[in-house]
Design an enzyme around this catalytic site. Structure first.
Site, PDB file in Angstrom:
ATOM      1  N   SER A  41      43.597  40.092  41.277  1.00 20.82           N
ATOM      2  CA  SER A  41      44.544  41.132  41.680  1.00 20.82           C
ATOM      3  C   SER A  41      43.855  42.256  42.438  1.00 20.82           C
ATOM      4  CB  SER A  41      45.239  41.725  40.452  1.00 20.82           C
ATOM      5  OG  SER A  41      44.293  42.348  39.599  1.00 20.82           O
ATOM      6  N   GLY A  58      38.276  40.650  45.776  1.00 24.95           N
ATOM      7  CA  GLY A  58      38.776  40.262  47.091  1.00 24.95           C
ATOM      8  C   GLY A  58      38.809  38.761  47.216  1.00 24.95           C
ATOM      9  N   ILE A  59      37.713  38.085  46.863  1.00 30.01           N
ATOM     10  CA  ILE A  59      37.712  36.629  46.934  1.00 30.01           C
ATOM     11  C   ILE A  59      38.546  36.036  45.800  1.00 30.01           C
ATOM     12  CG2 ILE A  59      35.483  36.552  48.109  1.00 30.01           C
ATOM     13  CD1 ILE A  59      34.239  35.556  45.507  1.00 30.01           C
ATOM     14  N   GLY A  60      38.725  36.788  44.729  1.00 28.60           N
ATOM     15  CA  GLY A  60      39.571  36.296  43.644  1.00 28.60           C
ATOM     16  C   GLY A  60      41.013  36.162  44.097  1.00 28.60           C
ATOM     17  N   ASP A 106      41.770  43.601  30.427  1.00 26.39           N
ATOM     18  CA  ASP A 106      40.641  44.411  30.862  1.00 26.39           C
ATOM     19  C   ASP A 106      39.382  43.738  30.332  1.00 26.39           C
ATOM     20  OD1 ASP A 106      38.655  46.232  31.336  1.00 26.39           O
ATOM     21  OD2 ASP A 106      39.612  47.917  30.313  1.00 26.39           O
ATOM     22  N   LEU A 107      38.594  43.145  31.220  1.00 29.06           N
ATOM     23  CA  LEU A 107      37.421  42.386  30.799  1.00 29.06           C
ATOM     24  C   LEU A 107      36.372  43.231  30.092  1.00 29.06           C
ATOM     25  CD1 LEU A 107      36.740  39.891  33.711  1.00 29.06           C
ATOM     26  CD2 LEU A 107      36.919  39.298  31.293  1.00 29.06           C
ATOM     27  N   THR A 154      31.276  43.706  31.285  1.00 26.97           N
ATOM     28  CA  THR A 154      32.357  43.208  32.141  1.00 26.97           C
ATOM     29  C   THR A 154      32.020  41.868  32.775  1.00 26.97           C
ATOM     30  OG1 THR A 154      32.980  45.491  32.667  1.00 26.97           O
ATOM     31  CG2 THR A 154      33.819  43.769  34.124  1.00 26.97           C
ATOM     32  N   TYR A 210      18.109  52.706  32.847  1.00 23.90           N
ATOM     33  CA  TYR A 210      19.169  52.064  33.642  1.00 23.90           C
ATOM     34  C   TYR A 210      18.911  52.119  35.144  1.00 23.90           C
ATOM     35  CZ  TYR A 210      23.869  50.965  35.360  1.00 23.90           C
ATOM     36  OH  TYR A 210      24.946  50.397  36.007  1.00 23.90           O
TER      37      TYR A 210
END
Length: 341
Positions: A41, A58-60, A106-107, A154, A210
């Site tokens: 989406s 985008g590719i999804g 929501d992953l 995620t 990080y």
């Protein structure tokens, strides 16, 4: 590096870096298949902002469009139903006959993933293909709702849990229909930058350590290791379900939205690398090839780029590292489960 990495060449599959998702699925009837595509989406935005390797958003959506074009029923998980419905409506404008179903997920939230899986399993008899495509890249340091570094949570852990919760459905579907199930993890060539040192939650969550690109690389290596270890386990138990991973290529999408606000820098970068950048239809080609092409029957535990099998990093081929990742992922899920009780 195979010659099919160059725009004018194709590999053993007959396809290459310039092939599109429609081209690699031409003539294939998927009307009997049910597919989940995470990240379907999301919309692409400006090349100036988002020219980054391994992009997935985008590719999804293009993957969902092409699979629906071939007749598949496509489930589109979305962080919000509103954004999911907008994506569905735009796809229906292009193909009114598309069979699309939007569901909320929501992953980055393990609770949300569990709710999605429970809802899907109760509403759908079959699942033939699971495409773990969604992802975020190089975002500022954040912890997920479950207290885990956001990119790892995620890009890997959410998909790991989703796959685990849907695995029985995939196995049962394959047994009942006689059609081999397929699990596809969208990774990135960025995995080559990871040394595989992500098995300590304290270090993973240490903001002072990080590095945005380093964290992204860790999560992308985890995608490959997950697919490989899952493939090993499925083959060991004799399940008719395969698991593979892929690099989609350098693509223009919104996954790199956290990288910089310097439009001048990205304008220059875009000019320099434009000949090597894939369009969204080209970026979705390898995913669609792995999902539908008959050449992939019985192929499992492999890594692909430009619609051809290729070799990932030595770390990605380390079976013991894959087992450690599996154990670490289970530990994180157990920790989260205890915290919510």
């Amino acid at each position: 590096m195979g010659l099919w990495n160059w725009p004018w060449s194709t590999g053993p599959s007959g396809f290459g870096s310039s092939s599109t998702a429609e081209e690699v699925t031409e003539g294939i009837d998927a009307s009997h298949l049910t597919v989940i595509v995470t990240g379907s989406s999301e919309n692409s935005i400006s090349i100036i902002q988002n020219l980054m390797p391994g992009a997935t958003n985008g590719i999804g959506k293009e993957t969902a469009r092409v699979l629906a074009l071939r007749g598949a029923k496509v489930i589109m998980p979305s962080r919000t139903l509103e954004s999911g419905m907008k994506a569905k409506e735009s796809l229906l404008e292009q193909n009114p006959n598309s069979k699309l179903d939007v569901m909320e997920m929501d992953l980055s939230s393990l609770e949300s993933v569990r709710k999605f899986a429970q809802s899907f399993n109760s509403r759908n008899k079959h699942l033939n293909i699971l495409i773990n495509n969604a992802g975020i890249m190089a975002c500022p340091f954040q912890l997920s709702k479950d207290g885990i570094e956001l990119q790892f949570a995620t890009n890997h852990l959410g998909h790991y849990l989703l796959t685990s919760l849907l695995l029985d459905k995939l196995k049962t579907t394959a047994k009942e229909t006689g059609i081999q199930g397929r699990i596809i993890n969208v990774s990135s060539t960025a995995h080559r930058s990871s040394d595989g040192s992500f098995f300590d939650l304290e270090k993973l969550n240490d903001q002072s350590r990080y590095k945005p690109f380093g964290a992204y690389a860790h999560s992308k290596l985890a995608n490959i290791l997950h697919a490989n270890e899952l493939s090993r386990r499925l083959q060991e138990e004799g399940s008719d379900v395969t698991a593979n991973s892929l690099h989609p290529g350098v693509i223009v999408t919104n996954i790199g939205r956290y990288l910089t606000s310097n439009a001048v820098v990205f304008t220059l970068l875009a000019t320099l690398v434009k000949p090597f950048v894939k369009s969204i239809p080209q970026g979705a080609a390898t995913t669609c090839y792995l999902a539908l092409h008959p050449n992939l029957k019985d192929v499992s535990g492999k890594y692909f780029a430009n619609c051809n099998e290729t070799t990932p990093s030595a770390k990605a081929r380390d079976g013991e590292l894959g087992k450690r990742l599996w154990e670490f992922s289970e530990e994180l899920l157990q920790r989260s489960s205890k915290a919510t009780k």
